[in-house]
Design an enzyme around this catalytic site. Structure first.
Site, PDB file in Angstrom:
ATOM      1  CD1 TRP A  14      -2.215  -2.077   0.317  1.00 68.28           C
ATOM      2  CD2 TRP A  14      -3.058  -1.103   2.101  1.00 68.28           C
ATOM      3  NE1 TRP A  14      -3.440  -2.622   0.459  1.00 68.28           N
ATOM      4  CE2 TRP A  14      -3.649  -2.189   1.875  1.00 68.28           C
ATOM      5  CE3 TRP A  14      -3.244  -0.529   3.437  1.00 68.28           C
ATOM      6  CZ2 TRP A  14      -4.946  -2.626   2.463  1.00 68.28           C
ATOM      7  CZ3 TRP A  14      -4.269  -1.002   4.046  1.00 68.28           C
ATOM      8  CH2 TRP A  14      -5.208  -2.107   3.652  1.00 68.28           C
ATOM      9  CE  LYS A  15       4.712   1.125  -4.125  1.00 69.37           C
ATOM     10  NZ  LYS A  15       5.511   1.490  -5.116  1.00 69.37           N
ATOM     11  CG  HIS A  55       9.939  -0.745  -2.261  1.00 64.91           C
ATOM     12  ND1 HIS A  55      10.013   0.322  -2.917  1.00 64.91           N
ATOM     13  CD2 HIS A  55       8.805  -1.667  -2.805  1.00 64.91           C
ATOM     14  CE1 HIS A  55       9.089   0.287  -3.901  1.00 64.91           C
ATOM     15  NE2 HIS A  55       8.456  -0.795  -3.959  1.00 64.91           N
ATOM     16  CD  GLU A  75       8.186   3.412  -3.671  1.00 62.64           C
ATOM     17  OE1 GLU A  75       7.614   3.085  -2.649  1.00 62.64           O
ATOM     18  OE2 GLU A  75       7.746   3.113  -4.809  1.00 62.64           O
ATOM     19  CD  GLU A  89       8.542  -4.094  -6.196  1.00 68.29           C
ATOM     20  OE1 GLU A  89       7.410  -4.444  -6.257  1.00 68.29           O
ATOM     21  OE2 GLU A  89       9.248  -3.202  -5.632  1.00 68.29           O
ATOM     22  N   GLY A 117       5.260   2.397 -10.676  1.00 68.49           N
ATOM     23  CA  GLY A 117       4.432   3.338 -10.625  1.00 68.49           C
ATOM     24  C   GLY A 117       4.137   4.181 -11.943  1.00 68.49           C
ATOM     25  CB  SER A 129       3.332  -1.003 -14.039  1.00 71.97           C
ATOM     26  OG  SER A 129       3.994   0.298 -13.601  1.00 71.97           O
ATOM     27  N   GLY A 138       1.648  -2.705  -6.247  1.00 76.23           N
ATOM     28  CA  GLY A 138       1.614  -1.234  -5.509  1.00 76.23           C
ATOM     29  C   GLY A 138       0.233  -0.515  -5.963  1.00 76.23           C
ATOM     30  N   GLY A 139      -0.052   0.394  -6.816  1.00 82.16           N
ATOM     31  CA  GLY A 139      -1.182   0.910  -7.144  1.00 82.16           C
ATOM     32  C   GLY A 139      -2.348   0.123  -7.097  1.00 82.16           C
TER      33      GLY A 139
HETATM   34  P1  13P Z   1       3.209  -0.124  -8.815  1.00 83.81           P
HETATM   35  O1  13P Z   1       2.415  -1.506  -8.809  1.00 83.81           O
HETATM   36  O2  13P Z   1       2.535   1.079  -8.157  1.00 83.81           O
HETATM   37  O3  13P Z   1       4.044   0.068  -9.945  1.00 83.81           O
HETATM   38  O4  13P Z   1       4.209  -0.213  -7.358  1.00 83.81           O
HETATM   39  C1  13P Z   1       4.933  -1.541  -7.355  1.00 83.81           C
HETATM   40  C2  13P Z   1       5.833  -1.660  -6.405  1.00 83.81           C
HETATM   41  O5  13P Z   1       6.592  -0.989  -5.755  1.00 83.81           O
HETATM   42  C3  13P Z   1       5.409  -2.669  -5.093  1.00 83.81           C
HETATM   43  O6  13P Z   1       6.090  -2.836  -4.303  1.00 83.81           O
END
Ligand code: 13P
Length: 257
Positions: free
Chosen positions: A9-10, A104, A106, A175, A181, A219, A240-241
Site C-alpha cells: 500500500w506504500k 524496496h 523507494e 521490481e 508506478g 505496474s 503497488g497502485g
Molecule cells: P506499482 O504496482 O504501483 O508499480 O508499484 C510496485 C511496487 O513498488 C510494489 O512494491
C-alpha cells in the site's frame, strides 16, 4: 508452488479507506471460494493493528479474512533501544505480522538503504519469524547500460551472504525501478529472464531453492497479471497502485490461481 500476491500500500490509506478496502477484498475472496494462492497486505505500520483486528472479526463471520496475511513495509535492523522512529521485529510480530518488505527501491532511493542494511533487515525479520520480502531491481540507466543482471545479483548476494542457510525462508521480489508506478511493465519475457537469473543464484546458495518464491513487481495490474504470472519463474506479484483498488487486486489474485 502456490503463488503469493502481496499488496504494497506504500504511504496510502486512512482508517476509513482501509476498512472499506479490507472488507471488499475479504468478501471478494469469500465469494470466489477457496483461495489457492497466498494473499498478503503490506500496510503502513500504524494500521497493522486495525487490519489485524478487522481480519479476525471477518474470519469470525466466516468471511475469508483468515486467508489474508499481514505484512509490514520495513523493519528495523535493531532489536530495541534509542532508535527514534524505528519499528522492531518483535513489535511487528506482536501484531501478527507475517511478512516484511525489505530493500524496496523507494527505501534504497529516498532513505539511502545500502545492500548491507537491506541484508541486516532481512536478518532481523528472520530472527523474529517474519518472512522478508527482499526487493531487488535495476534502474533504467542500469538496464540501458546492460547491467541488470549484475545489479540484481549483487543485491541478492548481499542478503545471501549474511543469511546463510536461512535463505530458503525468504521471498524475493524483482521490481525494475523503471516499472514502478510508471505504467511501464517489464514484458513477461524480460521479467522471466531476470527471475531465471535469480532462481539460478538461489539454487547455488541453498539446498531448498524450491521454497523461495520470486515475485514480480512494477505496474502489475488486472490486465497484465495473467501473462506475467504464467511465466515459469514468476511465483507471484508485489502490487503497488493496483492493490489499492479491491476489484483490480481481486482480479490479480484470480489470475494467480
Ligand atoms: P506499482 O504496482 O504501483 O508499480 O508499484 C510496485 C511496487 O513498488 C510494489 O512494491
Amino acid at each position: 508452488m502456490s503463488k503469493l500476491i502481496a499488496g504494497n500500500w506504500k504511504m496510502n490509506g486512512s482508517l476509513a479507506a482501509n476498512q472499506a478496502l479490507v472488507e471488499a477484498i475479504a468478501t471478494g475472496l469469500a465469494a470466489a471460494g477457496p483461495t489457492k494462492c497466498a494473499v498478503a497486505l503490506c500496510a503502513p505500520a500504524l494500521y497493522l493493528d486495525q487490519i489485524s483486528r478487522q481480519i479476525k472479526a471477518l474470519a469470525q463471520q466466516n468471511i475469508a479474512g483468515a486467508a489474508i496475511d499481514l505484512g509490514a513495509q520495513d523493519i528495523s535492523v535493531h532489536a530495541s533501544g534509542a532508535y527514534t522512529g524505528e519499528v522492531s521485529g518483535a513489535m511487528l510480530k506482536e501484531f501478527g505480522v507475517r511478512y516484511a518488505i525489505v530493500g524496496h527501491s523507494e527505501r534504497r532511493q529516498y532513505h539511502g538503504e545500502s545492500d548491507a542494511v537491506v541484508s541486516l533487515k532481512a536478518k532481523a525479520a528472520l530472527a523474529h519469524g517474519i518472512t522478508p520480502i527482499v526487493c531487488v531491481g535495476e534502474t533504467l540507466e542500469q538496464r540501458e547500460a546492460g547491467k541488470t543482471e549484475e545489479v540484481v545479483k549483487r543485491q541478492l548476494a548481499a542478503v545471501i551472504h549474511d543469511n546463510g542457510h536461512c535463505i530458503s525462508e525468504i521471498v524475493v521480489a524483482y521490481e525494475p525501478v523503471w516499472a514502478i508506478g510508471t505504467g511501464k511493465t517489464a514484458t513477461p519475457e524480460m521479467a522471466q529472464a531476470v527471475h531465471a537469473v535469480l532462481r539460478a543464484q538461489l539454487k547455488a546458495a541453498t539446498a531448498h531453492p524450491e521454497r523461495v518464491k520470486i515475485l514480480y513487481g512494477g505496474s502489475m495490474n488486472a490486465a497484465n497479471a495473467a501473462e506475467l504470472l504464467a511465466q515459469g519463474d514468476i511465483d507471484g506479484g508485489l502490487i503497488g497502485g493496483a492493490s489499492l483498488k479491491a476489484p483490480d487486486f481481486l482480479k490479480i489474485i484470480a489470475a494467480a490461481q
